[in-house]
Design an enzyme around this catalytic site. Structure first.
Site, mmCIF file in Angstrom:
data_model
loop_
_atom_site.group_PDB
_atom_site.id
_atom_site.type_symbol
_atom_site.label_atom_id
_atom_site.label_comp_id
_atom_site.label_asym_id
_atom_site.label_seq_id
_atom_site.Cartn_x
_atom_site.Cartn_y
_atom_site.Cartn_z
ATOM 1 N N GLU A 143 0.801 -1.224 0.000
ATOM 2 C CA GLU A 143 0.000 0.000 0.000
ATOM 3 C C GLU A 143 0.839 1.283 0.000
ATOM 4 O O GLU A 143 0.755 2.111 0.916
ATOM 5 C CB GLU A 143 -0.956 0.016 1.189
ATOM 6 C CG GLU A 143 -1.989 -1.081 1.148
ATOM 7 C CD GLU A 143 -3.059 -0.967 2.220
ATOM 8 O OE1 GLU A 143 -4.101 -1.626 2.088
ATOM 9 O OE2 GLU A 143 -2.860 -0.205 3.201
ATOM 10 N N GLU A 164 -5.459 -8.411 0.883
ATOM 11 C CA GLU A 164 -6.107 -8.017 2.136
ATOM 12 C C GLU A 164 -7.587 -7.789 1.894
ATOM 13 O O GLU A 164 -7.971 -7.097 0.949
ATOM 14 C CB GLU A 164 -5.511 -6.722 2.711
ATOM 15 C CG GLU A 164 -4.123 -6.841 3.287
ATOM 16 C CD GLU A 164 -3.654 -5.549 3.959
ATOM 17 O OE1 GLU A 164 -4.515 -4.765 4.422
ATOM 18 O OE2 GLU A 164 -2.438 -5.331 4.013
#
Length: 458
Positions: A166, A361
């Site tokens: 991320e 995720e």
């Protein structure tokens, strides 16, 4: 109704990250990370906690591996703590740090669980931050050196290594807004940090591939919807989609940066050197990690007006929740179809340039506690996972190449600036004793995985 079948090769997994679960921050020669410094700074963490102990996985990793085996997963996605390997962010590897991950890999291999390591999940060595962190081009080269060490370590033992987790979220919360480590509040002046992360990825990818390893990285993606059909809202949605979803993906898959003229930014900033985009594009991942939690609504604002949105930092729009949607304990809107939407959008946007996807995720925070018998009933999490796995299957049916699904997260953990106030785990952790208790969602997912083992579609 029963959940739909996925292809036989579809992989199921669970994930964690180093600072959130390991603890042992002063053991094995580990150096200080930006999160150590940030969490020990007054006023940064909601409950004034730190990751000093977290879930104590540094000592209890074998128990965690047993839980993974009980769950029946194919893969375990974890991250390596860079400060365990190079305490100052440079120099030779610390043997004790490598030994910890050696034991973890051995435990996984004994149980037939594939390791999917991530080299960087936000815990930059503080020594590098003191020299500029990701705002400094040198950090990209230090990351490549670290990647070379880990590539030697992982060669022949794992198939795919992810470089970054991320990078947009790390940039936005850590460098633009200051709510995450290292706590800098630079707004758009943080953008060099985006480029240097991508450059670091490209350089690291070359090191990994030189050792025969496949390369991945994980982005957080969000479908962006306009608050209304008003032109200002439509423009706002387009602008935020570019900023969140494209700035750090287009260079990897298309070899160029997305147009940022909406923000009045130079399309050829001086920190982008002539050779950089070639290095980044050469690092096109073999597997793209997709982290999905919720969609975002964007609304236009008068550019001169101040915004109350904590994510807007002076932008001419604000970000909102999803009207009418249920929310998690974190207040995030629950929109399972957003997972299908973003996966199909990626396929339509990038076409043949899009690598196979691993959902790296997906999960939610819920309010759950043991009942008098010690059982943790988390029906809300089961409903969340059920809905998102169904939406994922719809994306597969629509032709998106999805290799697997990794639930976030195995363990309740240190949830960044929220401390221990948000529980994302399918296993409850008592943070006083570190006792692990599988929740109902753990047993639900275990049954789902087992069913797919015996009857998956071919």
């Amino acid at each position: 109704p029963p959940l739909p079948r996925f292809p036989a090769a579809f992989r199921w997994g669970a994930g964690t990250s180093s600072y959130q679960v390991e603890g042992g921050v002063h053991e094995g020669g580990r150096g200080e990370s930006v999160w150590d410094r940030f969490a020990h700074t007054e006023g940064t963490i909601l409950d004034a906690s730190t990751g000093d102990e977290a879930c104590d996985s540094y000592h209890r990793y074998a128990e965690d591996v047993r839980l993974l085996a009980e769950l029946g997963v194919d893969v375990y996605r974890f991250s390596v703590a860079w400060p365990r390997i190079q305490p100052e962010g440079t120099g030779p590897a610390v043997k004790a740090g490598l030994d910890y991950y050696d034991r973890l890999l051995d435990g996984l291999a004994e149980r037939g669980i594939a390791a999917v390591p991530t080299l960087y999940h936000w815990d930059l060595p503080q020594a590098l931050e003191d020299q500029g962190g990701w705002l400094s081009r040198e950090t990209a080269y230090r990351f490549a050196e670290y990647a070379a060490i880990m590539a030697d370590f992982f060669a022949g033992r794992v198939e795919t290594v992810h470089t970054l987790n991320e990078p947009f979220i790390h940039l936005a919360l850590g460098y633009a807004l200051g709510t995450h480590a290292p706590g800098r509040t630079l707004g758009f002046e943080a953008l060099p940090g985006a480029h240097h992360q991508l450059l670091g990825h490209g350089l690291a990818a070359a090191e990994l591939r030189a050792r025969g390893l496949r390369v991945g990285l994980a982005h957080n993606y969000t479908p962006v919807r306009a608050a209304s059909s008003a032109p200002a809202d439509i423009a706002a949605a387009h602008a935020y989609d570019v900023l969140h979803n494209r700035v750090l993906t287009d260079p990897l898959l298309l070899g160029r940066y997305a147009d940022l003229s909406f923000f009045g930014l130079d399309d050829a900033p001086e920190y982008v050197h002539p050779e950089d985009l070639g290095i980044i594009a050469a690092g096109r991942p073999d597997e793209l990690g997709v982290n999905y939690y919720n969609p975002t609504t964007a609304a236009g604002l008068d550019p001169l007006a101040s915004s109350n949105s904590p994510l807007s930092f002076g932008l001419p729009f604000e970000l909102r929740g999803v009207e009418g949607a249920e929310v998690t304990a974190f207040g995030w809107p629950i929109v399972p179809d957003g997972l299908r939407e973003i996966l199909v959008t990626l396929k339509d946007r990038y076409g043949d340039a899009l690598p196979p996807i691993l959902v790296t995720e997906n999960g939610c925070s819920t309010v759950d506690a043991p009942d008098p018998d010690g059982v943790v009933h988390d029906e809300a999490r089961i409903a969340f996972l059920d809905g998102h796995i169904r939406a994922l299957h719809e994306a597969v049916e629509a032709g998106v190449d999805v290799a697997g699904y990794v639930v976030w997260t195995l363990l309740d953990n240190f949830e960044w600036d929220q401390g221990y106030q948000q529980r994302f785990g399918i296993v409850r952790v008592d943070f006083d004793t570190f006792a692990r208790t599988p929740k109902d969602s753990f047993h639900w997912l275990r049954a789902l995985i087992a069913e797919h083992r015996t009857g998956s579609a071919d």
